[in-house]
Design an enzyme around this catalytic site. Structure first.
Site, PDB file in Angstrom:
ATOM      1  N   ARG A  53       0.860  -1.196   0.000  1.00 10.66           N
ATOM      2  CA  ARG A  53       0.000   0.000   0.000  1.00 10.66           C
ATOM      3  C   ARG A  53       0.884   1.229   0.000  1.00 10.66           C
ATOM      4  O   ARG A  53       1.101   1.844   1.060  1.00 10.66           O
ATOM      5  CB  ARG A  53      -0.889  -0.016   1.230  1.00 10.66           C
ATOM      6  N   ASP A 102       2.150   4.923  -0.102  1.00 13.77           N
ATOM      7  CA  ASP A 102       1.524   6.168   0.362  1.00 13.77           C
ATOM      8  C   ASP A 102       1.282   7.146  -0.781  1.00 13.77           C
ATOM      9  O   ASP A 102       1.844   7.004  -1.861  1.00 13.77           O
ATOM     10  CB  ASP A 102       2.462   6.944   1.314  1.00 13.77           C
ATOM     11  N   TYR A 161      12.644  -1.275  -1.330  1.00 13.59           N
ATOM     12  CA  TYR A 161      12.300   0.113  -1.595  1.00 13.59           C
ATOM     13  C   TYR A 161      13.569   0.871  -1.942  1.00 13.59           C
ATOM     14  O   TYR A 161      14.615   0.629  -1.338  1.00 13.59           O
ATOM     15  CB  TYR A 161      11.647   0.768  -0.365  1.00 13.59           C
ATOM     16  N   ARG A 187      10.178   5.664   4.892  1.00  9.28           N
ATOM     17  CA  ARG A 187      10.425   7.110   4.938  1.00  9.28           C
ATOM     18  C   ARG A 187      10.941   7.575   6.302  1.00  9.28           C
ATOM     19  O   ARG A 187      11.742   8.500   6.385  1.00  9.28           O
ATOM     20  CB  ARG A 187       9.168   7.877   4.534  1.00  9.28           C
TER      21      ARG A 187
END
Lengths: 245, 245
Positions: B51, B53, B111, B198
């Site tokens: 999911r 952001d 990521y 993040r």
């Protein structure tokens, strides 16, 4: 007078090209001159090497500015980068001799044209390349490119309005580099007429798609009839990459 | 039932993230489901692996869809790419066994976080990387990154709302690659909590700028207090790069 050479990078998407137009039109030259005039406290005129069209990008445009004041080159760079919008930046400022002229002293220029050539689009490069879905025939495109090398009258490959000036330009090299679906075409020459890089690439694309034959290029050059050339390639794929002095 | 695995690339700039929100909010899942339902002639539910952001990009998100109809995988790919907006594309569609589940079967995810670390901005990457002007200390950042490797409770590095679910995740690797001013940080792990990538990168940036010490990371992990971690790195620098099954 102090003379400074600026190397400038920009994403041309939002702009009506390099050259000052007045009348509130947004151009790269105006953005830079505005910030520079605030630093210097007077109106300034920036002499740019290439008048890139609306939507065309630059990796290294070169310009020079003559001012009475002596300012440290790094101070100019830091100041303009602080106040310029994020789609324009000055990568280098150098003090140069008084006779340096960004346009007249350029020996050759290299334009880079990016074509995304896959069966699906590239979300990250959609504003920074032209998307051609059908497979391009690079062998035919290379054959076509070879005909452009040398000194030619490029009337058929330009939208230049003035017919008084010489339409002759010399192309030194056109090379192709393909990696993971991105085709980079580099055109190096002593100068480029208005829209010339995009007309040449548009014609190369037509050849790559089998719409025209490579062997038709010499006749296109000789006949000087723009109606017989290919299409104008999109502005968003074109970058002014390098200028040699 | 026929089960198809889709590999999806997107520029997340315009979207409120991957997951369907309803109420007219624009999300990647909704865009895809809308186009797929037109192809299939019925409502469809796409199961996405991650999911992502709002504003986060994907180089290779994976999703699966179960439908009664049997459709050729290439036909699905061509159809959706024809009707999707240009900032989303499906790079692969494959028919897979009925028990394949894009989320549950994922072994690890990578990521990629991009940081532009120069004294001037990058006009072309301004929407696709975080700009950090001050020089980052990569040696200290690497030291800090090492403390994240392994199984930890990442409560301090997440905005996850539910406190019922496990906050433990395992990070396998964090590596750094720097080239011409662009710093790529890759985080590979078995899963990532909401905002976790993040928060980790934001904390690494703080360490790189000397605002925090690398040696503080173990205490941050143990104390589980988000107020003590660094800042949340910008969404525009983050890409879901790879999912292994």
């Amino acid at each position: 007078m102090n003379n400074y050479r600026l190397t400038i990078q920009y994403d041309g998407s939002r702009y009506k090209g390099w050259q000052r137009l007045g009348g509130g039109e947004s151009t790269i030259q105006e953005k830079l001159e505005h910030v520079l005039s605030e630093l210097i406290g007077d109106e300034v005129e920036l002499i740019g090497c290439s008048r890139t069209d609306a939507g065309v990008h630059a990796i290294a445009q070169v310009a020079n500015i003559k001012i009475e004041k002596e300012i440290d080159a790094n101070q100019i760079k830091d100041y303009v980068n602080r106040y310029l919008p994020q789609d324009i930046c000055v990568t280098e400022v150098a003090e140069v001799s008084e006779d340096f002229h960004a346009r007249y002293n350029a020996k050759d220029k290299t334009y880079l044209y990016k074509i995304w050539n896959k069966e699906y689009c590239n979300p990250f490069m959609r504003k920074y390349s032209m998307y051609v879905q059908e497979r391009l025939d690079l062998i035919e495109m290379r054959k076509a490119a070879a005909y452009f090398i040398g000194m030619h009258d490029f009337t058929a490959f330009s939208n230049a309005k003035s017919k008084k000036k010489s339409m002759e330009r010399e192309i030194y090299e056109i090379n192709f580099e393909e990696k993971d679906g991105m085709l980079n075409i580099r055109l190096c020459g002593n100068g480029f007429l208005y829209n010339m890089a995009r007309w040449i690439v548009g014609t190369l694309i037509d050849v790559g798609l089998g719409r025209r034959k490579a062997s038709m290029i010499p006749a296109m050059l000789l006949e000087k009839d723009r109606a017989k050339t290919g299409n104008l390639a999109e502005a968003c794929g074109l970058y002014l990459e390098k200028i040699n002095y």
